[in-house]
Design an enzyme around this catalytic site. Structure first.
Site: not given
Ligand code: PGA
Length: 257
Positions: A13-15, A101, A103, A173, A179, A219, A240-241
Site C-alpha cells: 500500500n503506497w498510500k 483502511h 487511515e 491491522e 507506521g 510495520s 505500507g512503508g
Molecule cells: P506500515 O503500514 O507498514 O507503514 O505500518 C501498513 C498499512 O497501513 O497497511
C-alpha cells in the site's frame, strides 16, 4: 481446504507516495526481484495512488504482480466530485481494492456501513476486496480488541453470501502498529487472525472460513515478515512503508514462501 493450502498475498500500500516516474521505477525494480518467486504460493500486489494506476498497469503487463487500488466509491457513477468508481478501477486493470483502511476510518469518516457499501461495489465490478480491520491502542488496552475487530468484520460482510466471502481478503491491522515501527508479536497477530477465522466459521461455515485470506498489516519489515507469515492463520501481509522500497518489499515476499 487445509490451512496450509492457502496462498500468501503480499500487498504493498503506497498510500499518498510516489509520482508516476517514481512509481514506475519502483515496479521495474520489483519485477526483477520477484520474478523467481513461486506464484502458486505467494502472490504480490501493489496499490499505487489513483493517478499512477494506468502507468503502473502497463509496466506490470506480463508480470505476475497484481494491481490494487487504495479505495473506491460505492456508487456506480454520478455527481461525486473527487471520487473514483469500482468500474473505473476494474477498467484500468485492478484486481484488488483496499477497503476501510484505518487511515480512511480515522481521517475520512469511514464507517462499518460505508466499508460494507464499498465492498459491495468492488465485488460487483468483479474485483477482490482487501477489507481492513483493527483496534486502536486504547481499545487494546481496554481489552476490547476482539470485540472491535468482530464488529468491523461483521459490519463489512453484512449481506454477503458464503460463496462471495470465500474469495475475500481481510487484513488485520492494529492501528497502533501502523507506521509506528511497533509490530504486533506473532502471537498477538495469530490470536486475532484465529478469532476472525472462527467468527467466519460462525457467520458462514468452516469451509468458507478456511478459504478466506487474512493478511497482517502494521510495520511489517524484512526482519519480522517470516515470523509473522509463519503463523498458521496469517496468510499474507499488507505493507505500507516497506513497500516503497523494492528490496524491502521483495524480501518480505520471500519471507512468505
Ligand atoms: P506500515 O503500514 O507498514 O507503514 O505500518 C501498513 C498499512 O497501513 O497497511
Amino acid at each position: 481446504m487445509a490451512a496450509q493450502a492457502r496462498r500468501k498475498l503480499i500487498a504493498g500500500n503506497w498510500k499518498m507516495n510516489k509520482t508516476i516516474p517514481e512509481g514506475l521505477a519502483l515496479v521495474r525494480e520489483l519485477k526483477g526481484l520477484v520474478a523467481s518467486l513461486p506464484g502458486d504460493r505467494v502472490e504480490l500486489a501493489v496499490a499505487p495512488p489513483f493517478v499512477s494506476l494506468q502507468a503502473v498497469a502497463k509496466e506490470l503487463e506480463g508480470s505476475a504482480v497484481k494491481l490494487a487500488a487504495q479505495n473506491c466509491h460505492w456508487e456506480a457513477s454520478g455527481a461525486y466530485t473527487g471520487e473514483v468508481s469500482a468500474a473505473m478501477l476494474k477498467d484500468v486493470g485492478c484486481a484488488y481494492v483496499i477497503v476501510g483502511h484505518s487511515e480512511r476510518r480515522q481521517y475520512f469518516g469511514e464507517t462499518d456501513e460505508t466499508v460494507n457499501k464499498r465492498t459491495r461495489a468492488v465485488v460487483g465490478a468483479g474485483m477482490t476486496p482487501i477489507i481492513c480491520v483493527g483496534e486502536t491502542l486504547t481499545e487494546r488496552e481496554a481489552n476490547r480488541t476482539l470485540e472491535v475487530v468482530e464488529r468491523q468484520v461483521a459490519g463489512a460482510l453484512k449481506g454477503f453470501q458464503a460463496a462471495e466471502v470465500a474469495g475475500f481478503v481481510l487484513a488485520y491491522e492494529p492501528v497502533w502498529a501502523i507506521g509506528t515501527g511497533r509490530t504486533a508479536t506473532s502471537a498477538q497477530a495469530q490470536e486475532v487472525h484465529r478469532a476472525i477465522r472462527e467468527q467466519l466459521g460462525r457467520l458462514y461455515d468452516r469451509g468458507t472460513a478456511e478459504r478466506v485470506l487474512i493478511q497482517y498489516g502494521g510495520s511489517v519489515k524484512p526482519d519480522n515478515a517470516a515470523e509473522l507469515l509463519g503463523q498458521p492463520d496469517v496468510d499474507g501481509a499488507l505493507v505500507g512503508g516497506a513497500s516503497l522500497k523494492a528490496g524491502d518489499f521483495s524480501a518480505i515476499a520471500k519471507g512468505g514462501v
